[in-house]
Design a protein around this motif. Structure first.
Motif, PDB file in Angstrom:
ATOM      1  N   VAL A 225       0.843  -1.198   0.000  1.00 45.79           N
ATOM      2  CA  VAL A 225       0.000   0.000   0.000  1.00 45.79           C
ATOM      3  C   VAL A 225       0.878   1.248   0.000  1.00 45.79           C
ATOM      4  N   SER A 226       0.522   2.221  -0.831  1.00 47.12           N
ATOM      5  CA  SER A 226       1.315   3.441  -0.950  1.00 47.12           C
ATOM      6  C   SER A 226       1.080   4.373   0.232  1.00 47.12           C
TER       7      SER A 226
ATOM      8  N   SER B 172       6.130   9.252  -5.509  1.00 46.63           N
ATOM      9  CA  SER B 172       4.938   8.395  -5.471  1.00 46.63           C
ATOM     10  C   SER B 172       4.860   7.497  -6.693  1.00 46.63           C
ATOM     11  N   MET B 173       5.365   7.972  -7.827  1.00 51.15           N
ATOM     12  CA  MET B 173       5.302   7.201  -9.066  1.00 51.15           C
ATOM     13  C   MET B 173       6.526   6.305  -9.266  1.00 51.15           C
ATOM     14  N   ALA B 174       7.608   6.567  -8.549  1.00 52.39           N
ATOM     15  CA  ALA B 174       8.853   5.825  -8.754  1.00 52.39           C
ATOM     16  C   ALA B 174       8.784   4.397  -8.232  1.00 52.39           C
ATOM     17  N   ILE B 175       7.902   4.166  -7.260  1.00 51.86           N
ATOM     18  CA  ILE B 175       7.795   2.849  -6.625  1.00 51.86           C
ATOM     19  C   ILE B 175       6.423   2.259  -6.942  1.00 51.86           C
ATOM     20  N   PRO B 176       6.367   1.101  -7.572  1.00 54.03           N
ATOM     21  CA  PRO B 176       5.065   0.492  -7.897  1.00 54.03           C
ATOM     22  C   PRO B 176       4.389  -0.078  -6.650  1.00 54.03           C
ATOM     23  N   PHE B 177       3.092   0.213  -6.517  1.00 55.76           N
ATOM     24  CA  PHE B 177       2.309  -0.289  -5.392  1.00 55.76           C
ATOM     25  C   PHE B 177       1.125  -1.098  -5.911  1.00 55.76           C
ATOM     26  N   ASP B 178       0.613  -1.974  -5.050  1.00 60.19           N
ATOM     27  CA  ASP B 178      -0.601  -2.724  -5.387  1.00 60.19           C
ATOM     28  C   ASP B 178      -1.846  -1.866  -5.175  1.00 60.19           C
ATOM     29  N   THR B 179      -1.768  -0.967  -4.195  1.00 59.80           N
ATOM     30  CA  THR B 179      -2.887  -0.085  -3.877  1.00 59.80           C
ATOM     31  C   THR B 179      -2.361   1.323  -3.685  1.00 59.80           C
ATOM     32  N   TYR B 180      -2.962   2.284  -4.402  1.00 57.85           N
ATOM     33  CA  TYR B 180      -2.588   3.691  -4.253  1.00 57.85           C
ATOM     34  C   TYR B 180      -3.651   4.416  -3.440  1.00 57.85           C
ATOM     35  N   LEU B 181      -3.195   5.202  -2.471  1.00 57.33           N
ATOM     36  CA  LEU B 181      -4.075   6.011  -1.642  1.00 57.33           C
ATOM     37  C   LEU B 181      -4.034   7.451  -2.128  1.00 57.33           C
TER      38      LEU B 181
END
Length: 217
Positions: A68-69, A136-145
């Motif tokens: 999760v971001s 925020s865009m440099a690291i891939p997340f499964d869920t963005y808040l």
């Protein structure tokens, strides 16, 4: 998946006690985008921060089974006395990403030039926004808040943001709170309405919006 298990969140300030969540139990499933609604002070931003792990529950447990971001564009996790480069490398290591890859992405995307090598407390608001969004865009997340969608930079830079953001969200879930009903409809399929310490999930975002509008009358 993010699960709130009988979560209570209480703030105590100046002798006053305010309950934001009262034994709330909800599950946000993987593969679903959620919009969070509630009148001012209902606890929307608090809930986002709790999902991110930047704020703890007073009681109860929050379970995350996916990456999760932090809230999109949020700068609270960066150290103001460290340089942009140092912050990028530190965050990359925390999330198990290649530090050089993350740094190169942020330096290129943010367009702040040599300022990547100076403390971020010296950045202008525009530079900070570009650096924060780039992180925020440099690291891939499964869920963005997302705690409100805000435009970053000029029209050309906003287009760059939209292009990379479109790529990221195509492969991830989104949980967003916003005062714009159209924004919620464009991002979310299900809704979570916060009211009087309760959190209720509605399978149709339009139903959640209707309930929210009744509460806000």
């Amino acid at each position: 998946m993010i699960r709130f298990d009988t979560v209570t969140k209480i703030y105590k300030t100046n002798g006053h006690r305010r309950t934001v969540l009262d034994r709330a139990s909800i599950t946000m499933r993987s593969g679903v985008n959620y919009g969070i609604l509630g009148i001012n002070g209902a606890g929307k931003s608090t809930m986002i921060r709790m999902m991110a792990g930047s704020e703890s529950a007073t009681r109860g447990h929050i379970l995350r089974t996916s990456r999760v971001s932090w809230p999109l564009g949020f700068s609270g996790g960066f150290h103001p006395l460290m340089t942009g480069k140092e912050n990028a490398i530190f965050v990359a290591r925390v999330y198990g990403e290649d530090p050089r890859k993350v740094l190169d992405f942020v330096a290129d995307f943010s367009e702040i030039g040599d300022y990547i090598n100076v403390p971020i407390r010296t950045y202008s608001s525009g530079m900070s926004s570009r650096f924060n969004f780039g992180m925020s865009m440099a690291i891939p997340f499964d869920t963005y808040l997302i705690d409100e969608v805000t435009a970053v930079g000029d029209a050309r830079f906003q287009q760059r943001c939209e292009e990379v953001w479109s790529t990221r969200r195509a492969n991830a879930d989104i949980i967003i709170c916003s005062h714009s009903m159209e924004t919620l409809r464009s991002y979310a399929t299900e809704g979570i309405v916060l009211a009087n310490g309760r959190a209720v999930i509605y399978p149709d975002i339009n139903d959640a919006i209707e309930v929210y509008q009744r509460l806000n009358q």
